[in-house]
Design a protein around this motif. Structure first.
Motif, short mmCIF file in Angstrom:
data_model
loop_
_atom_site.label_atom_id
_atom_site.label_comp_id
_atom_site.label_asym_id
_atom_site.label_seq_id
_atom_site.Cartn_x
_atom_site.Cartn_y
_atom_site.Cartn_z
N CYS A 98 0.86 -1.18 0.00
CA CYS A 98 0.00 0.00 0.00
C CYS A 98 0.90 1.24 0.00
O CYS A 98 1.73 1.40 0.89
N LEU A 99 0.74 2.08 -1.02
CA LEU A 99 1.56 3.28 -1.18
C LEU A 99 0.66 4.50 -1.20
O LEU A 99 -0.35 4.52 -1.92
N LEU A 120 -2.21 -4.65 -4.44
CA LEU A 120 -1.52 -3.37 -4.66
C LEU A 120 -2.53 -2.25 -4.49
O LEU A 120 -3.58 -2.25 -5.14
N GLN A 121 -2.22 -1.31 -3.59
CA GLN A 121 -3.09 -0.18 -3.34
C GLN A 121 -2.31 1.12 -3.53
O GLN A 121 -1.22 1.27 -2.95
N LEU A 122 -2.85 2.02 -4.33
CA LEU A 122 -2.23 3.31 -4.60
C LEU A 122 -3.22 4.40 -4.23
O LEU A 122 -4.34 4.44 -4.76
N TYR A 123 -2.83 5.29 -3.32
CA TYR A 123 -3.68 6.37 -2.86
C TYR A 123 -2.98 7.72 -3.00
O TYR A 123 -1.80 7.85 -2.64
N ASN A 124 -3.70 8.68 -3.50
CA ASN A 124 -3.26 10.08 -3.47
C ASN A 124 -1.95 10.32 -4.22
O ASN A 124 -1.06 11.01 -3.74
N LYS A 149 -7.04 5.03 -5.76
CA LYS A 149 -7.93 6.07 -5.23
C LYS A 149 -7.20 7.41 -5.23
O LYS A 149 -6.03 7.49 -4.88
N ARG A 150 -7.90 8.44 -5.60
CA ARG A 150 -7.40 9.82 -5.59
C ARG A 150 -6.10 9.97 -6.39
O ARG A 150 -5.13 10.55 -5.92
N CYS A 151 -6.12 9.44 -7.60
CA CYS A 151 -5.01 9.59 -8.56
C CYS A 151 -5.62 10.24 -9.80
O CYS A 151 -5.89 9.54 -10.80
N ILE A 170 -6.32 -8.51 -13.95
CA ILE A 170 -6.43 -8.52 -12.49
C ILE A 170 -7.88 -8.82 -12.10
O ILE A 170 -8.79 -8.14 -12.55
N PRO A 171 -8.11 -9.82 -11.24
CA PRO A 171 -9.47 -10.24 -10.91
C PRO A 171 -10.33 -9.18 -10.21
O PRO A 171 -11.52 -9.08 -10.45
N HIS A 172 -9.75 -8.38 -9.33
CA HIS A 172 -10.52 -7.41 -8.55
C HIS A 172 -9.87 -6.03 -8.70
O HIS A 172 -8.72 -5.85 -8.30
N ILE A 173 -10.63 -5.08 -9.24
CA ILE A 173 -10.10 -3.73 -9.45
C ILE A 173 -11.06 -2.72 -8.84
O ILE A 173 -12.26 -2.76 -9.10
N GLU A 174 -10.52 -1.80 -8.04
CA GLU A 174 -11.30 -0.69 -7.47
C GLU A 174 -10.63 0.61 -7.89
O GLU A 174 -9.45 0.81 -7.63
N ILE A 175 -11.40 1.49 -8.52
CA ILE A 175 -10.88 2.79 -8.94
C ILE A 175 -11.81 3.87 -8.44
O ILE A 175 -13.00 3.90 -8.80
N ASP A 176 -11.29 4.72 -7.58
CA ASP A 176 -12.05 5.80 -6.96
C ASP A 176 -13.36 5.28 -6.39
O ASP A 176 -13.36 4.26 -5.72
#
Length: 197
Positions: A98-99, A120-124, A149-151, A170-176
């Motif tokens: 998580c970054l 893998l999690q990318l925030y801000n 999130k927030r990119c 990728i099986p599971h994707i979350e965007i914003d």
């Protein structure tokens, strides 16, 4: 010396040294200046956040000390950091990353070396425009969950977007705030890091 398998370095606004005490009496532990860091060969989980005086080089040094054992990393960077600690690419056991708050425009190509990565999690990432190449992203064969999130500069809204082919496997994707995309049921659910702003 026995030491916990996880460490939290959090909200230490003036941190200038790191200790190897790990629960021992204060007088028995050793303190290390940031330039001479201890090695944590059994460390499995690490959280670094709210430590603005730690330099990118210092974080890199901390990660070098646990490159074969660390499987969970939560790293809150700074927007002024235009690159990531290079040592992340050598975290061979890393399954969850998580970054938050980095200032780069593109993720490094060596992301493809994280062959054990499942989440893998990318925030801000306010300036992030591109993921690594298609080849690098496709080498992440164990990646089951991607959260972005927030990119605002990174556009992945539909299959017509330039970055979509890089993540379509990728099986599971979350965007914003959009509903998650589920390709197929993951073999095992990866517990997300708790994000508290």
């Amino acid at each position: 010396m026995q030491c916990d398998a996880s460490k939290l370095i959090s909200y230490c606004w003036n941190l200038r040294e790191i200790s190897d005490r790990c629960g021992e009496e204060e007088s028995e532990g050793r303190s290390f200046p940031i330039t001479s860091l201890p090695i944590f060969p059994r460390l499995t989980k690490l959280t670094i956040k709210g430590v603005p005086k730690l330099s990118l080089e210092t974080v890199d040094g901390i990660l070098q000390g646990c490159c074969h054992s660390l499987y969970e990393l939560y790293l809150w960077g700074m927007e002024s950091w235009e690159c990531m600690p290079e040592s992340i690419q050598h975290l061979t056991a890393l399954t969850s990353l998580c970054l938050i708050d980095f200032g780069m425009e593109e993720l490094p190509e060596w992301f493809g070396n994280l062959s054990s990565l499942k989440s893998l999690q990318l925030y801000n990432f306010k300036r992030l425009r591109r993921l690594p190449s298609m080849d690098a992203m496709r080498r992440l064969t164990t990646l089951k969950r991607l959260v972005i999130k927030r990119c605002p500069e990174l556009v992945i809204k539909s299959e017509a977007d330039y970055e979509w082919p890089k993540v379509s496997h990728i099986p599971h994707i979350e965007i914003d705030d959009r509903p998650p995309i589920h390709r197929r049921r993951p073999e095992s659910w990866i517990q997300p890091f708790p994000i508290n702003y």
